[in-house]
Structure formats: C-alpha cells, structure tokens
Scaffold this motif. Structure first.
Motif, short mmCIF file in Angstrom:
data_model
loop_
_atom_site.label_atom_id
_atom_site.label_comp_id
_atom_site.label_asym_id
_atom_site.label_seq_id
_atom_site.Cartn_x
_atom_site.Cartn_y
_atom_site.Cartn_z
N THR A 60 0.85 -1.19 0.00
CA THR A 60 0.00 0.00 0.00
C THR A 60 0.89 1.23 0.00
O THR A 60 2.12 1.13 0.05
N ASP A 61 0.26 2.37 -0.09
CA ASP A 61 0.97 3.66 -0.16
C ASP A 61 1.87 3.84 1.07
O ASP A 61 1.37 3.81 2.20
N PRO A 62 3.17 4.03 0.87
CA PRO A 62 4.03 4.25 2.06
C PRO A 62 3.77 5.62 2.71
O PRO A 62 4.17 5.83 3.86
N LEU A 63 3.13 6.52 2.00
CA LEU A 63 2.86 7.90 2.44
C LEU A 63 4.17 8.64 2.73
O LEU A 63 5.20 8.03 2.95
N ASN A 64 4.10 9.95 2.73
CA ASN A 64 5.34 10.71 2.96
C ASN A 64 5.44 11.19 4.39
O ASN A 64 6.25 12.04 4.70
N MET A 85 -5.05 3.64 -2.78
CA MET A 85 -4.97 2.60 -3.81
C MET A 85 -4.11 3.03 -4.99
O MET A 85 -4.29 2.55 -6.11
N ILE A 86 -3.14 3.89 -4.73
CA ILE A 86 -2.30 4.41 -5.80
C ILE A 86 -1.71 3.31 -6.70
O ILE A 86 -1.78 3.40 -7.92
N PHE A 87 -1.14 2.26 -6.10
CA PHE A 87 -0.48 1.24 -6.93
C PHE A 87 -1.51 0.42 -7.72
O PHE A 87 -1.26 0.04 -8.86
N HIS A 88 -2.66 0.18 -7.09
CA HIS A 88 -3.70 -0.56 -7.81
C HIS A 88 -4.24 0.27 -8.98
O HIS A 88 -4.62 -0.28 -10.01
N LYS A 89 -4.28 1.58 -8.82
CA LYS A 89 -4.73 2.42 -9.94
C LYS A 89 -3.78 2.25 -11.13
O LYS A 89 -4.21 2.09 -12.27
N GLN A 90 -2.47 2.29 -10.85
CA GLN A 90 -1.50 2.12 -11.94
C GLN A 90 -1.60 0.73 -12.57
O GLN A 90 -1.59 0.60 -13.80
N THR A 126 -12.72 8.42 3.58
CA THR A 126 -12.92 7.94 2.21
C THR A 126 -12.41 8.97 1.22
O THR A 126 -12.72 10.15 1.34
N GLN A 127 -11.60 8.50 0.27
CA GLN A 127 -11.23 9.40 -0.83
C GLN A 127 -11.77 8.84 -2.13
O GLN A 127 -11.91 7.63 -2.30
N ILE A 128 -12.12 9.75 -3.03
CA ILE A 128 -12.49 9.32 -4.39
C ILE A 128 -11.24 9.52 -5.24
O ILE A 128 -10.75 10.63 -5.41
N PHE A 214 7.60 8.22 -3.94
CA PHE A 214 8.38 7.90 -5.15
C PHE A 214 7.52 7.76 -6.40
O PHE A 214 8.02 7.84 -7.51
N TYR A 215 6.20 7.59 -6.22
CA TYR A 215 5.35 7.40 -7.40
C TYR A 215 4.97 8.71 -8.08
O TYR A 215 4.42 8.71 -9.17
N ASP A 216 5.21 9.85 -7.44
CA ASP A 216 4.97 11.15 -8.09
C ASP A 216 6.15 11.47 -9.02
O ASP A 216 7.31 11.43 -8.59
N SER A 242 -4.97 15.41 -3.51
CA SER A 242 -3.59 15.38 -3.99
C SER A 242 -3.50 14.42 -5.16
O SER A 242 -4.27 13.45 -5.26
N GLY A 243 -2.58 14.73 -6.07
CA GLY A 243 -2.42 13.88 -7.24
C GLY A 243 -1.13 14.20 -7.95
O GLY A 243 -0.37 15.08 -7.51
N ALA A 244 -0.89 13.47 -9.04
CA ALA A 244 0.37 13.65 -9.77
C ALA A 244 0.36 12.92 -11.09
O ALA A 244 -0.46 12.03 -11.31
N GLU A 245 1.33 13.30 -11.93
CA GLU A 245 1.75 12.41 -13.01
C GLU A 245 2.63 11.37 -12.33
O GLU A 245 3.26 11.67 -11.30
N ARG A 246 2.68 10.16 -12.89
CA ARG A 246 3.35 9.07 -12.16
C ARG A 246 4.69 8.67 -12.76
O ARG A 246 4.85 8.66 -13.99
N GLU A 247 5.58 8.26 -11.90
CA GLU A 247 6.79 7.58 -12.36
C GLU A 247 6.34 6.23 -12.91
O GLU A 247 5.60 5.51 -12.23
N ALA A 283 -1.75 9.73 -15.02
CA ALA A 283 -1.84 10.82 -14.05
C ALA A 283 -3.20 10.71 -13.39
O ALA A 283 -4.15 10.18 -13.97
N GLY A 284 -3.27 11.18 -12.15
CA GLY A 284 -4.54 11.08 -11.44
C GLY A 284 -4.51 11.87 -10.16
O GLY A 284 -3.63 12.72 -9.95
N ALA A 285 -5.46 11.55 -9.30
CA ALA A 285 -5.57 12.27 -8.03
C ALA A 285 -6.63 11.59 -7.18
O ALA A 285 -7.31 10.65 -7.62
N GLY A 286 -6.77 12.08 -5.96
CA GLY A 286 -7.86 11.62 -5.09
C GLY A 286 -8.29 12.76 -4.18
O GLY A 286 -7.44 13.52 -3.70
N PHE A 287 -9.61 12.88 -4.00
CA PHE A 287 -10.07 13.93 -3.07
C PHE A 287 -10.82 13.32 -1.89
O PHE A 287 -11.50 12.30 -2.01
N1 ASN Z 1 -4.78 9.57 -4.13
C1 ASN Z 1 -3.45 10.15 -4.17
C2 ASN Z 1 -2.98 10.23 -5.60
O1 ASN Z 1 -3.69 9.82 -6.49
C3 ASN Z 1 -2.48 9.39 -3.35
C4 ASN Z 1 -2.75 9.47 -1.87
O2 ASN Z 1 -3.88 9.52 -1.44
N2 ASN Z 1 -1.73 9.44 -1.07
O3 ASN Z 1 -1.90 10.74 -5.83
#
Ligand code: ASN
Length: 318
Positions: A60-64, A85-90, A126-128, A214-216, A242-247, A283-287
């Motif tokens: 899962t996300d190691p978070l910063n 679910m950042i890695f599952h999204k990719q 919950t984030q979307i 590292f995924y940003d 928060s979101g980003a283009e991905r490595e 690229a994506g994000a979650g709110f």
């Molecule tokens: N949902 C965020 C993203 O897409 C990741 C996170 O929640 N830490 O970048």
C-alpha cells in the motif's frame, strides 16, 4: 495545529451518544451523500469505469509522513490496510480496455495524536481516487475543476436549505483555479505557507511541486521538482485533493525509491512489472469526501462530519 481547535477529548458514552445523535451531522451527511451521488454521475458521463475498493493488500501507499503501521497476517502473507490505492490504480491501467477509472476508496491511516486537532484528519476516511492513462497534470486539474463545478452545482440544486443554514453567503461558482508553487509560497509566507495561503484565499487554488512519495513523477526539465499538485480549499480549510503524473519507468522508480528510502523488497512484484512490461503512463488524483463536505458546510472539526469519532491517536467506543 489550529489554535481554535485545541481541546480536551472525553471518550465516554454520553459524549459518544451526543455525537451519534447530533442533528447537524445529518445535514452534513446529506451533503456528503449529494457529493458522492453527483460524483458517480459525473464519472459516468466522462467515461471513467468504477473499480471497487480493496481494504487489504501486500503493498500500500508508504505515504510521505509516518503513521502507525496497520497490518495483519493471513494465508501466509502480510497484508496492509489500505492507505491509498495508488499502486492498484497504476496496475489496473495495464488492462488495455481501461482508459480511466475511479474508486470510492476507504483509507486507514493511523495518524499520530499530533494530528488529533488539525480539524482535517481522521484515522479512517474515504477518498475518491481516479487515474487516467496517457494524460498529464494539466488534464487532471482541468477535470477536477469541472468535477467541482458539477458537484457543487448539484449540491446547491438538491440541498439549498441545508447549504443556506451553514453558509452565510451563497456558494459561488469558481472560475479557473489559480496555480501556485510550493517554493514560491514558502519564500513568501514561510514554513506554514499552505495554511496561511488557504486562510487568506476565498477561492480554491492549486499548489504544485510537493516533495512526496516515489510514485509522483520528477520533472525531468527541473530535476528535484515534482509534477504533482494539491487542491487547497480556501478560508483555512486546507488540502482537499492530492495527485500527480506518475513515475512509470523502472530505473527512475528505483532512483526515486532510493531517495525516499522505500522498501524495495516489499515492492518487488511491482518493480518486476515495471521492469518487464513497464507501467502505463498515467496521471490522477484523489479527493477526500469528508473534507469536501466539511468545506461545503463550513465544519471546523472534521470529526464532526462523522457519526463515529475517528480522531487521530484517540480511542473510540464504537
Ligand atoms: N490519491 C493520491 C494520488 O492519487 C495518493 C494518496 O492519497 N496518497 O496521488
């Protein structure tokens, strides 16, 4: 920590029942429901496919930032509770039929007690979360601006009386959101720049370039800066997305993992996919759903958006 939220928490039955039975919470829950309903409709209209959330995964996300680790043993493996679910999204975008997806995703982040009274943190929420193949940050930001416009209009249409009760002025329609960079704001406002800028703003804005996981994606034109973005709610409500283009290239992921100190062994299968077939460019994000409801209803403390207290570092009875 916001000074106006410092307080003493009592965790007793009386206080717990008062929270469950609080009338204002139901209004906020209705707004939250309207947000989720309008978001589903918006995603459907834009062609994003809904993927169901997972709550347990080997990665899962190691978070910063540090949180208490939440993991269980099962079937001879170690499973972490989902932080995002950042890695599952990719990985989901490896399916050639999927161009874009979204997940209504419960996240468990066992934050330390120093976040108990920020007004913005719950230890589960919950984030979307959404992700697009072959799109960039500008696309995602514009998509999110459209989503905000659509969802806020729906809440205004469906729950005018509830909004009027909590907002002294009508909710305005926001134009294109302004864009700032962390390094600029930090130079101008000092280390608390995000909170200060949020407090003095009356419209949502974007904040680009955070030092994060590292995924940003690192900006190859400006090494040491990152193609990520936060959406900041105004009037002091702070970060809402928060979101980003991905490595997505193996060697660059390894380099970024070295920089952030990620556990490569834990990510060995993810790295294997990146090495053998490459991860999709995305690229994506979650709110945060509770954060959006909090902002719309001007709730000071996010713990009041829920029936069941989930205050960082604090016990709860139910
Ligand atoms: N949902 C965020 C993203 O897409 C990741 C996170 O929640 N830490 O970048």
């Amino acid at each position: 920590m916001q000074a106006d939220l410092i307080g003493v928490v009592e965790v007793n039955l009386e206080q717990t029942l008062a929270q469950i039975q609080g009338a204002a919470t139901v209004d906020v829950l209705k707004v939250q429901q309207a947000i989720v309903r309008a978001t589903h409709q918006f995603m459907f209209e834009r062609g994003l496919v809904q993927v169901m959330p997972l709550m347990l995964s080997p990665i899962t996300d190691p978070l910063n930032h540090g949180v208490v680790d939440a993991a269980i043993s099962y079937a001879g493996s170690r499973w972490s509770l989902t932080k995002s679910m950042i890695f599952h999204k990719q990985l989901a975008l490896l399916n050639p039929e999927l161009e874009a997806l979204y997940i209504v995703s419960p996240n468990v982040r066992l934050e330390f007690a120093d976040r108990a009274f920020t007004g913005r943190h719950l230890f589960e929420f919950t984030q979307i979360d959404f992700e697009f193949r072959d799109k960039d940050g500008a696309f995602v930001r514009s998509f999110m601006e459209d989503l905000v416009k659509y969802v806020f209009a729906a809440v205004k249409r469906d729950l005018p009386d509830v909004l009027a009760k909590y907002r002294s002025e009508p909710l305005q329609e926001f134009g294109p959101f302004k864009i700032f960079r962390t390094e600029e704001l930090e130079a101008q406002y000092g280390p608390d720049y995000e909170h200060v800028k949020s407090k003095e703003s009356t419209e949502p804005f974007w904040l680009l370039n955070h030092r994060r996981e590292f995924y940003d994606k690192e900006d190859q034109e400006k090494p040491g800066t990152y193609l990520n973005y936060d959406l900041i709610w105004p009037d002091g409500y702070g970060e809402g997305l928060s979101g980003a283009e991905r490595e997505n290239e193996y060697h660059q992921i390894l380099k970024r993992m070295d920089e952030t100190g990620a556990d490569k062994e834990a990510f060995k299968h993810y790295l294997e996919v990146a090495k053998q077939q490459g991860l999709p460019s995305s690229a994506g994000a979650g709110f945060g759903v509770e954060r959006m409801a909090r902002y719309l209803c001007r709730v000071k403390d996010i713990n009041d958006v829920t029936l069941f207290s989930r205050r960082p570092g604090m016990p709860a009875l139910f």
